[in-house]
Design a protein around this motif. Structure first.
Motif, short mmCIF file in Angstrom:
data_model
loop_
_atom_site.label_atom_id
_atom_site.label_comp_id
_atom_site.label_asym_id
_atom_site.label_seq_id
_atom_site.Cartn_x
_atom_site.Cartn_y
_atom_site.Cartn_z
N GLU A 265 0.81 -1.22 0.00
CA GLU A 265 0.00 0.00 0.00
C GLU A 265 0.85 1.27 0.00
OE1 GLU A 265 -2.63 -1.15 -0.79
OE2 GLU A 265 -2.37 -3.14 0.07
N LEU A 266 2.15 1.14 -0.14
CA LEU A 266 3.04 2.30 -0.24
C LEU A 266 3.36 2.56 -1.70
CD1 LEU A 266 5.51 1.62 2.72
CD2 LEU A 266 3.46 3.06 2.70
N ARG A 276 -0.42 13.85 -7.39
CA ARG A 276 -1.33 14.44 -6.41
C ARG A 276 -2.26 13.35 -5.88
NH1 ARG A 276 1.85 17.82 -7.10
NH2 ARG A 276 1.61 20.05 -7.56
N ALA A 277 -1.94 12.81 -4.74
CA ALA A 277 -2.83 11.82 -4.12
C ALA A 277 -4.10 12.53 -3.66
CB ALA A 277 -2.13 11.15 -2.94
N PRO A 278 -5.27 11.93 -3.80
CA PRO A 278 -5.53 10.54 -4.20
C PRO A 278 -5.85 10.35 -5.69
CG PRO A 278 -7.53 11.49 -3.30
CD PRO A 278 -6.49 12.59 -3.29
N ASP A 282 -1.48 5.68 -11.74
CA ASP A 282 -0.84 4.36 -11.73
C ASP A 282 -0.70 3.79 -10.32
OD1 ASP A 282 1.04 6.35 -11.17
OD2 ASP A 282 2.71 5.16 -11.88
N PHE A 283 -1.37 4.41 -9.33
CA PHE A 283 -1.45 3.88 -7.98
C PHE A 283 -2.83 3.30 -7.75
CE2 PHE A 283 1.97 6.66 -5.68
CZ PHE A 283 2.93 6.18 -6.56
N SER A 284 -2.90 2.27 -6.92
CA SER A 284 -4.20 1.67 -6.59
C SER A 284 -4.98 2.60 -5.66
CB SER A 284 -3.99 0.32 -5.91
OG SER A 284 -3.43 0.50 -4.60
N GLY A 285 -6.25 2.28 -5.45
CA GLY A 285 -7.05 3.06 -4.53
C GLY A 285 -6.50 3.05 -3.13
N PHE A 286 -6.02 1.87 -2.67
CA PHE A 286 -5.39 1.76 -1.36
C PHE A 286 -4.16 2.66 -1.29
CE2 PHE A 286 -6.58 -1.57 1.78
CZ PHE A 286 -7.81 -1.91 1.25
N GLN A 287 -3.31 2.59 -2.29
CA GLN A 287 -2.07 3.36 -2.28
C GLN A 287 -2.37 4.86 -2.27
OE1 GLN A 287 -0.37 1.66 -5.78
NE2 GLN A 287 0.64 -0.01 -4.67
N LEU A 340 -11.73 3.01 15.97
CA LEU A 340 -12.45 3.43 14.78
C LEU A 340 -13.94 3.21 14.99
CD1 LEU A 340 -10.17 2.05 11.96
CD2 LEU A 340 -10.46 4.42 12.65
N PRO A 341 -14.60 4.07 15.80
CA PRO A 341 -16.01 3.89 16.06
C PRO A 341 -16.85 4.09 14.80
CG PRO A 341 -15.24 5.97 16.92
CD PRO A 341 -14.03 5.20 16.51
N ILE A 342 -16.28 4.80 13.83
CA ILE A 342 -16.94 4.91 12.53
C ILE A 342 -15.97 4.39 11.48
CG2 ILE A 342 -18.36 6.87 13.18
CD1 ILE A 342 -16.39 8.68 11.76
N ALA A 343 -16.50 3.96 10.38
CA ALA A 343 -15.65 3.39 9.35
C ALA A 343 -14.81 4.47 8.71
CB ALA A 343 -16.50 2.70 8.28
N PRO A 344 -13.53 4.19 8.41
CA PRO A 344 -12.69 5.17 7.72
C PRO A 344 -13.11 5.29 6.27
CG PRO A 344 -11.55 3.08 7.89
CD PRO A 344 -12.82 2.92 8.66
N PRO A 345 -12.67 6.33 5.58
CA PRO A 345 -12.95 6.44 4.16
C PRO A 345 -12.46 5.19 3.44
CG PRO A 345 -11.91 8.45 4.99
CD PRO A 345 -11.84 7.44 6.09
N PRO A 346 -13.10 4.83 2.32
CA PRO A 346 -12.70 3.60 1.62
C PRO A 346 -11.24 3.67 1.20
CG PRO A 346 -14.11 4.96 0.23
CD PRO A 346 -14.17 5.55 1.61
N CYS A 347 -10.52 2.59 1.45
CA CYS A 347 -9.09 2.56 1.14
C CYS A 347 -8.87 2.23 -0.32
CB CYS A 347 -8.40 1.52 2.02
SG CYS A 347 -8.56 1.88 3.78
#
Length: 347
Positions: A265-266, A276-278, A282-287, A340-347
């Motif tokens: 994921e790096l 400019r992330a995100p 050529d990077f995956s959604g996780f990356q 993480l009482p709430i779900a994080p943004p989708p990775c």
């Protein structure tokens, strides 16, 4: 400060989400692991001493291989095949540095580390390589000093780089003299490794204490290396160095497969102008998510320090809150809902 903690949780949440998806991993080892030296006799001997060139990727990697081999018996109680050896995090991360070109000369003045030149060369001008030196030479020599490696403390020495020789140490005695606190932390870790009563979580705690101590010294010494990189890569380097401070308190388990999955994921290459992330194609959604969260964590941290400077709250306040939230427990026991009482943004 709560915002910093949220994004630290997001990143770690993405890490564990990635690990949960892992299956059928066929090759988790660093590049050239099989080809690297695996015993002291694989290195050159001069005047009764093993001579190791830490500026040659296979030779530096080989010190990790020997370290993993020599400590395997102490981790056998946790799992077979040495997979739960928490020292795996060091060579696996170093392999990512090599694979992504981060050990190459960032000044472009030499062909050291570049695909078009000496690919196996490690550049002394590389920020990543210099920080890794403190996470390879020091733990290796401390292991020698602790008796784990089975050789005398004065039987091994490292070759110096082509410049800035005073920034490094080359044998047990010089490392103790130059970096006493970091060497002390590594020696404490190995003493607990050798103890039959040490638990897995206790070993992680001592490992991360030594890890952070080494990086604390290295980050100050090699701050000037950041000028050789694009703004995007330099920002990532600062963000990564900061994130290690957040990764240490929950005692992230640096075992073979967990570290391997984290590495995926790096960024898979050096960052360049225009990245400019995100939104890096050529990077995956996780990356993209992990890189975005790392950069945002650093920006908010930096802004917090500026606001707090007058009242002395500084950055350590956020880290202290983070540590108190986690307590003595590790990521593996605290990530499921509490932090993480709430779900994080989708990775």
């Amino acid at each position: 400060m709560a915002f910093n903690i949220f994004w630290a949780c997001v990143i770690i949440g993405c890490i564990f989400a990635s690990i949960a998806k892992a299956s059928n991993i066929s090759d988790v080892y660093p590049p050239l692991w099989k080809e690297s030296p695996g015993q002291f006799s694989d290195y050159k001997i001069e005047n009764g001493k093993y001579i190791i060139n830490f500026w040659h990727y296979p030779e530096r990697l080989g010190t990790y291989k020997i370290l993993l081999n020599k400590t395997a018996k102490y981790f056998a109680k946790f799992s077979p095949e040495n997979e739960q050896n928490i020292l795996w995090g060091l060579p696996v991360h170093h392999g990512w540095q090599y694979h992504t070109g981060r050990l190459a000369d960032p000044t472009q003045h030499t062909d050291c580390g570049h695909k078009s030149g000496d690919r196996l060369c490690i550049s002394v001008d590389s920020w990543w390589a210099d920080l890794n030196y403190y996470l390879s030479a020091l733990p290796f020599l401390a292991a020698v000093d602790s008796g784990i490696m089975g050789i005398s403390s004065d039987n091994v020495t490292f070759l110096p780089p082509s410049k800035d020789q005073m920034n490094f140490c080359y044998n047990v005695s010089s490392c103790h003299s130059s970096f006493p606190e970091a060497m002390k932390k590594w020696n404490e870790f190995y003493q607990h490794v050798k103890s039959h009563s040490s638990s897995f979580d206790e070993l992680l705690e001592y490992l991360w204490a030594a890890h952070v101590s080494s990086l604390k010294v290295a980050r100050k010494i090699f701050q000037n290396r950041l000028k050789y990189y694009s703004k995007q890569e330099a920002d990532f380097e600062r963000s990564w160095a900061l994130f290690v401070d957040y990764l240490a308190p929950p005692n992230f388990p640096t075992t073979l497969i967990r570290t391997y999955e984290f590495q995926k994921e790096l960024p898979t290459r050096m960052l360049v102008s225009g990245d400019r992330a995100p939104f890096i194609s050529d990077f995956s959604g996780f990356q993209n998510t992990v890189l975005f969260a790392l950069n945002l964590l650093h920006k908010v941290h930096k802004y917090t320090v500026i606001l707090c400077s007058a009242s002395r709250c500084a950055s350590v306040a956020t880290l202290n809150i983070w540590k108190s939230l986690l307590g003595p427990q590790t990521c593996t026991t605290r990530m499921a809902g509490e932090l993480l009482p709430i779900a994080p943004p989708p990775c």
